[in-house]
Design a protein around this motif. Structure first.
Motif, PDB file in Angstrom:
ATOM      1  N   LEU A  56       2.516   2.008  -3.336  1.00 29.55           N
ATOM      2  CA  LEU A  56       1.961   2.377  -3.828  1.00 29.55           C
ATOM      3  C   LEU A  56       1.493   3.617  -4.156  1.00 29.55           C
ATOM      4  O   LEU A  56       1.836   5.083  -5.000  1.00 29.55           O
ATOM      5  CB  LEU A  56      -0.318   1.702  -3.858  1.00 29.55           C
ATOM      6  CG  LEU A  56       0.173   0.689  -4.765  1.00 29.55           C
ATOM      7  CD1 LEU A  56      -1.141  -0.286  -4.735  1.00 29.55           C
ATOM      8  CD2 LEU A  56       0.259   0.464  -6.329  1.00 29.55           C
ATOM      9  N   TYR A  57       0.612   4.498  -2.500  1.00 34.09           N
ATOM     10  CA  TYR A  57       0.896   5.091  -1.967  1.00 34.09           C
ATOM     11  C   TYR A  57       1.589   6.150  -2.476  1.00 34.09           C
ATOM     12  O   TYR A  57       1.586   7.961  -2.811  1.00 34.09           O
ATOM     13  CB  TYR A  57      -0.167   5.774  -1.016  1.00 34.09           C
ATOM     14  CG  TYR A  57      -1.446   4.542  -0.833  1.00 34.09           C
ATOM     15  CD1 TYR A  57      -2.127   4.034  -2.083  1.00 34.09           C
ATOM     16  CD2 TYR A  57      -2.257   4.303  -0.307  1.00 34.09           C
ATOM     17  CE1 TYR A  57      -3.157   3.560  -2.416  1.00 34.09           C
ATOM     18  CE2 TYR A  57      -3.343   3.416   0.208  1.00 34.09           C
ATOM     19  CZ  TYR A  57      -3.443   2.939  -1.050  1.00 34.09           C
ATOM     20  OH  TYR A  57      -4.589   2.326  -1.226  1.00 34.09           O
ATOM     21  N   ILE A  58       2.572   6.134  -2.131  1.00 29.15           N
ATOM     22  CA  ILE A  58       4.226   7.191  -1.963  1.00 29.15           C
ATOM     23  C   ILE A  58       3.870   7.588  -4.276  1.00 29.15           C
ATOM     24  O   ILE A  58       4.406   8.823  -3.427  1.00 29.15           O
ATOM     25  CB  ILE A  58       5.575   6.314  -1.399  1.00 29.15           C
ATOM     26  CG1 ILE A  58       5.133   6.427  -0.552  1.00 29.15           C
ATOM     27  CG2 ILE A  58       6.287   7.234  -1.861  1.00 29.15           C
ATOM     28  CD1 ILE A  58       6.254   5.404   0.589  1.00 29.15           C
ATOM     29  N   ILE A  79       0.707  -1.125  -0.216  1.00 27.70           N
ATOM     30  CA  ILE A  79      -0.270  -0.359  -0.262  1.00 27.70           C
ATOM     31  C   ILE A  79       1.180   1.607  -0.385  1.00 27.70           C
ATOM     32  O   ILE A  79       0.669   2.088  -0.827  1.00 27.70           O
ATOM     33  CB  ILE A  79      -1.070   0.370   1.095  1.00 27.70           C
ATOM     34  CG1 ILE A  79      -1.936  -1.473   1.072  1.00 27.70           C
ATOM     35  CG2 ILE A  79      -1.862   1.417   1.390  1.00 27.70           C
ATOM     36  CD1 ILE A  79      -2.415  -1.140   2.169  1.00 27.70           C
ATOM     37  N   PHE A  80       2.053   1.532   0.481  1.00 25.74           N
ATOM     38  CA  PHE A  80       2.230   2.528   0.578  1.00 25.74           C
ATOM     39  C   PHE A  80       3.599   2.656  -0.420  1.00 25.74           C
ATOM     40  O   PHE A  80       3.191   3.335  -0.727  1.00 25.74           O
ATOM     41  CB  PHE A  80       3.528   2.402   2.335  1.00 25.74           C
ATOM     42  CG  PHE A  80       2.928   2.369   3.971  1.00 25.74           C
ATOM     43  CD1 PHE A  80       1.570   2.828   3.720  1.00 25.74           C
ATOM     44  CD2 PHE A  80       3.492   1.077   4.783  1.00 25.74           C
ATOM     45  CE1 PHE A  80       1.146   2.868   4.770  1.00 25.74           C
ATOM     46  CE2 PHE A  80       2.781   1.126   5.497  1.00 25.74           C
ATOM     47  CZ  PHE A  80       1.452   1.741   5.990  1.00 25.74           C
TER      48      PHE A  80
END
Lengths: 368, 703
Positions: B549-551, B546-547
């Protein structure tokens, strides 16, 4: 790019850019980037009896990036902030839905969309409003136009002169942003302002030219009045000293609409001071009216379970603690019935215009 | 069974194969009493009496063949195969022979052009075993007399119970094709092989021998039954194929070869080289009999006194307890059993029911056993996790029984490694299309798969009523749990309470239900442990994912906010570093096999037994064979032309938990235990075992 920012929007634009700085600073110190967002819920609002407003409390919630539950929201917040900054730079206004479309895309190398529905982006805009202490209008986001006004009042809108006394029975459609920069009140000779919950009843009054006879401004928000309508009522009240009367259905939702106009809403408590009209009066439909105006029992509607629950909630709100209000709500619960404004047509099509309101005004029969 | 009824239904005595007699008109009119009275030809009691006569069991079942599982051609074909195979397995096991059974289905042209298997209506079923054979004199009666058999009168666990099955199958063949049952049997290498052609005389329920000769037979011992029946061959649910596959799961000690009508050969090898312990015969338990049965036993007993009758004709009744029961029931212990009648017998019966008597002995039941279930499931079902539970024996109505449950979960490493579909941007209101595959329940009674009437079965009900959500498996209200899962439930008992003679569903006794539920819960709990642990590793991975991706998104947004002149690469790196340090770092990589040990998640299966899970302390310890090793193993199998569903699926090296830890002794024990499971061919090559030392030491190092 930087030059594109106008002086007028500089403050909000800077606040938005400041969010990027938070992330960069945290990354440099190997810290989890986080924003503080005031909580928008009943638990974080209080009623200020002295000012007659619902005020937002101090409780804040931290939204940090490296937290599985919040990571997506954090990312979404950044995207919305980016879109809002873009609006600032281009000096455009937009709708909530357009913001949603503007920020929606599939994240690279995944099946995941940044936003799946508008329900995800709307609260984020509200979050930004409160945490940046910027009004929605200042963020250049407008709501739907869903209010009408008619009466002896003249506005200046984009340089056009709008005389609401000369707009037939349809009146002027209240824009969603009614701040002085956008809408100027040039002249107002009315004696009071009547805010009607329902468009149908507003139409009745407008068609019957009630406003001409009683020299008043008729305003409706078609249900729960949107910000533009509330803000305009507030401006007319404040700038032109018009007393405000609220005419709603006799049910818990009608009471709540009145309370939102008067004290502000829980969700938008932070805007109460700009929106609320603490001196607004509740003119009807009161639970005492069916008896007083001899409405037959069979035009009432039985309260359903939701109505009853909601009414009991209202009884507990701090701003409904006045004895007259407790009595009003309890009377409705005891009777077990609610009445729509439209029910007055049972007596006569023009009963509202010709009998009900004149008598109410004459008797000064309203609740505070 | 030979019930006498006053109905003159089977009045006509048509020749053997055509039994579909029409109901005589008189019967139809008799159904309406009023019209009978009105009609001129009123029937007198004498005339009626003249029509009343005995109905033979065979005649009864000719008319009611659905009761035995011959309701439609497809099911009939299965029932015939099932009865023949059940008999073979029972015989082999009782004689202490590891069963080797061949099933052959062929289409029969029947005068017309040969039809495709899916279109054909006539089949020849040939079932051959290596069992003890049948003595010559008994052959006709075993195969052509209903309710004739060795199993009904014994309190002993076996597949068959009533002695109807194979003769009913023969009778069905006789009815639909007119062909007799062909039997070859040989009791030993020195004995001659006998060939019989038998039919049933449906009126008398007696065998008719058409042909009887000695022949030369290649097999030294065993029995071969050939039936020609009307049927329909269709694959899929409740098919012969499915039944044989499930049989092989619950009977890993059986070698099964199946020649399909389409000309394929499916071989289910023996993976468990030990016969199940032979079940013992027991006397009835006092709790299990009804008053009528007690009365009959009192009449028939050889004992001289009531006390000795109780002590000798029942299990778990000691002479002292017998005296006590008599005292309680106010019957003199010395009374002759035949003199205990009416009221006294009823009091005795009630007293027995209220007296505390030890549960019946349970050595009369032979459960499949946890190891054998695991081996069977592993052989036939692809999965990532297997478990098996054998409950301690319990009792219903005085009959001892054992419930066993098994569970296979997951899609198997091959499936899990498949690349995911390409991403399509999803519009509002669309979702990822989550899989709603439901679990499959495979049910067994005394090792025989039950394929029909699933929802009427106690096992199925127990699966539904188990709260699978507690174990990390989703389940909607009143439905089977969802997910790639096979649930195995076996009931072993001296008398399995079926809801009908066709033996399709187990009746819903509270005691049985409770035991099944307990077994399923235990299996579920182990699955829960497995899933939770896998989930924990995966969620760390997902978190970081998730991180990651979101980064990208956050950095891009920041960059735009800052007017496009941000050192994005540097910011990304800083954020990735924070992400990694906050989500377990290298440990997660290891647990997920990202360090090069295999694909994402756990690349191979895990087996949990009652002792717990192998590698309790460390997830990485479970990553057994590398893909390379698996490939090597697959290649080591000789390439046969026939389709073998179980090819290349010997147990992986590290999947069986033994004892407490990974000590040297336990490793040795493990190897020994596996020798039981692994296919003979594999055993000969010893390929999987070569890997072993390296694996163990690697695990240690990681620890």
């Amino acid at each position: 790019m930087a030059q594109a920012k106008t002086k007028k929007n500089g403050a909000v634009g800077k606040k938005l850019v400041g969010m990027a700085d938070v992330v960069i600073a945290a990354a440099q110190r190997a810290k989890d980037p986080a924003f503080e967002i005031p909580i928008r819920a009943l638990s974080n609002v209080s009623f200020n009896p002295r000012r007659g407003l619902i005020e937002m409390g101090e409780k804040k919630q931290s939204r940090s990036f490296f937290n599985v539950g919040m990571a997506k929201k954090f990312m979404q917040t950044m995207l919305v902030a980016d879109a809002l900054a873009e609006l600032q730079q281009a000096d455009l206004t937009t709708s909530l839905r357009e913001i949603y479309y503007r920020t929606k895309h599939t994240i690279q190398d995944s099946h995941e969309n940044t936003f799946d529905t508008q329900d995800e982006s709307d609260p984020i805009i509200e979050d930004l409003e409160v945490s940046l202490v910027a009004l929605r209008e200042e963020l250049h986001v407008r709501a739907e136009n869903s209010g009408s006004i008619v009466g002896p009042v003249v506005f200046g809108d984009d340089g056009d002169r709008v005389d609401c006394a000369k707009l037939g029975k349809g009146g002027y459609s209240v824009p969603s942003i009614v701040e002085p920069e956008y809408l100027e009140i040039r002249r107002c000779t009315a004696d009071f302002l009547l805010l009607v919950e329902k468009g149908t009843q507003w139409n009745r009054l407008s068609e019957d030219k009630f406003w001409r006879r009683y020299n008043c401004v008729l305003l409706t928000g078609n249900g729960q009045p949107p910000r533009g309508v509330r803000r305009l009522a507030r401006r007319l009240h404040e700038e032109r000293k018009l007393p405000v009367y609220v005419l709603v259905d006799n049910d818990p939702w009608g009471y709540y609409i009145y309370s939102v106009v008067k004290q502000g809403s829980i969700n938008l408590a932070f805007e109460s001071q700009r929106m609320a009209i603490p001196k607004a009066k509740f003119i009807g439909l009161s639970s005492a009216d069916p008896e007083r105006y001899e409405l037959p029992r069979n035009v009432g509607i039985k309260l359903n379970e939701k109505d009853i629950t909601r009414a009991k909630e209202l009884l507990n709100y701090q701003w409904f603690q006045k004895p007259a209000w407790q009595q009003e709500i309890k009377r409705m619960l005891t009777s077990g019935l609610k009445y729509e404004l439209d029910a007055l047509a049972n007596k006569d099509f023009q009963y509202l215009t010709k009998k009900y309101l004149p008598r109410k005004l004459k008797e000064k029969d309203w609740l505070d | 069974m030979a019930t006498k009824t006053s109905s003159p239904r089977t009045k006509s005595s048509a020749p053997a194969p055509q039994f579909e007699t029409t109901v005589p008109e008189s019967v139809a009119s008799r159904k309406r009493p009023s019209s009978r009275e009105e009609s001129a030809a009123a029937v007198t009691a004498v005339e009626m009496g003249a029509r009343q006569r005995e109905i033979s069991v065979s005649e009864f079942f000719t008319k009611n063949r659905h009761l035995l599982g011959f309701d439609n051609p497809r099911k009939a074909l299965l029932t015939c195969v099932k009865e023949a195979v059940d008999n073979s397995l029972d015989a082999c096991e009782e004689a202490g022979i590891l069963p080797d059974v061949t099933v052959k289905l062929e289409t029969v042209a029947n005068g017309q052009a040969p039809a495709a298997p899916s279109q054909a209506t006539r089949f020849r079923i040939t079932v051959t075993d290596n069992g003890p054979g049948i003595v010559r004199q008994q052959i006709p009666r075993v195969f052509a007399k209903l309710l004739y058999g060795s199993k009904f009168h014994r309190m002993r666990m076996s597949r068959g119970q009533q002695g109807i099955g194979i003769s009913a199958a023969g009778m069905y063949g006789q009815l639909t094709t007119g062909k007799p049952v062909k039997v070859i049997s040989r009791t030993g290498p020195r004995a001659a092989a006998h060939y019989f052609e038998v039919q049933i005389d449906t009126k008398k329920n007696e065998p008719l021998v058409h042909e009887n000769k000695q022949i030369d037979w290649a097999q030294p011992q065993g029995t071969e039954v050939a039936l020609e029946v009307e049927g329909r061959y269709q694959k899929g649910r409740a098919s012969v194929d499915e039944w044989l596959e499930q049989t092989s799961i619950a009977n890993p000690h059986v070698r099964l070869v199946y020649y399909t009508p389409e000309g394929e050969t499916k071989e289910y090898p023996r993976t468990y080289h030990e016969l199940p312990p032979s079940p013992k015969e027991i006397k009835p338990h006092p709790y299990g009999i009804e008053l009528g049965a007690l009365l009959k036993m009192l009449q028939d007993t050889k004992s001289q006194t009531v006390a000795s009758f109780l002590a000798s004709d029942f299990c778990r009744v000691s002479p002292a307890l017998a005296e006590e029961i008599c005292k309680e029931a106010k019957v003199s212990p010395a009374t002759k059993p035949r003199d205990v009648k009416h009221q006294a017998a009823e009091t005795l019966y009630k007293t027995i029911q209220t007296t505390k008597i030890m549960a019946p002995p349970t050595n009369c039941i032979s459960p499949i056993g946890e190891k054998a279930i695991l081996s069977g499931l592993y052989k036939q079902i692809k999965g990532e996790f297997y478990t098996a539970v054998s409950r301690p024996p319990a009792v219903y109505r005085g009959y001892p029984f054992i419930i066993e449950a098994g569970l296979a979960f997951g899609k198997g490493p091959e499936e899990a490694a498949k690349p995911q579909q390409a991403a399509v941007p999803l519009a509002e209101g669309e979702d990822q299309g989550h899989e709603t595959e439901q679990a499959r329940v495979i049910r067994y009674a005394n090792r025989v798969p039950l394929l029909y009437q699933q929802s009427a079965c106690a096992t199925f009900k127990a699966v539904l009523s188990t709260t699978w959500r507690n174990y990390g498996v989703s389940q909607s209200r009143g439905a089977l749990p969802a997910g790639p899962m096979v649930i195995f439930v076996h009931m072993a008992s001296v008398w399995v309470p079926f809801t009908s003679e066709s033996k399709e569903a187990i009746a819903d006794y509270d005691e049985i239900q409770k035991e099944i539920t307990l077994a399923l819960r235990e299996a579920g709990r182990r699955l829960g442990i497995f899933l939770r642990r896998r989930e924990r590793a995966a969620s760390e991975f997902r978190r970081r994912n998730i991180f990651d991706l979101y980064i990208e998104e956050v950095v891009a947004a920041c960059n735009r906010l800052k007017g496009g002149n941000l050192p994005t690469q540097k910011l990304k790196e800083q954020l990735h570093k924070i992400a990694s340090s906050r989500t377990g770092g290298l440990k997660t990589d290891e647990a997920l096999g990202k360090t090069g040990a295999g694909p994402e998640g756990l690349p191979s299966s895990i087996i949990v037994t009652a002792e717990g899970i192998e590698g309790e302390t460390e997830i990485s310890g479970q990553i057994p064979a590398t893909p390379a090793a698996a490939a090597e193993r697959a290649q080591s199998e000789p390439a046969t032309g026939t389709k073998r569903p179980v090819k290349g699926r010997g147990l992986p090296d590290k999947t069986v938990k033994v004892g407490k830890g990974r000590s040297v002794e336990s490793t040795r024990a493990k190897a020994g235990q596996q020798a039981l499971f692994v296919d003979e061919q594999l055993q000969a090559k010893k390929v999987p075992f070569k890997k072993k030392p390296a694996q163990v030491s690697a695990t240690r190092k990681r620890k």
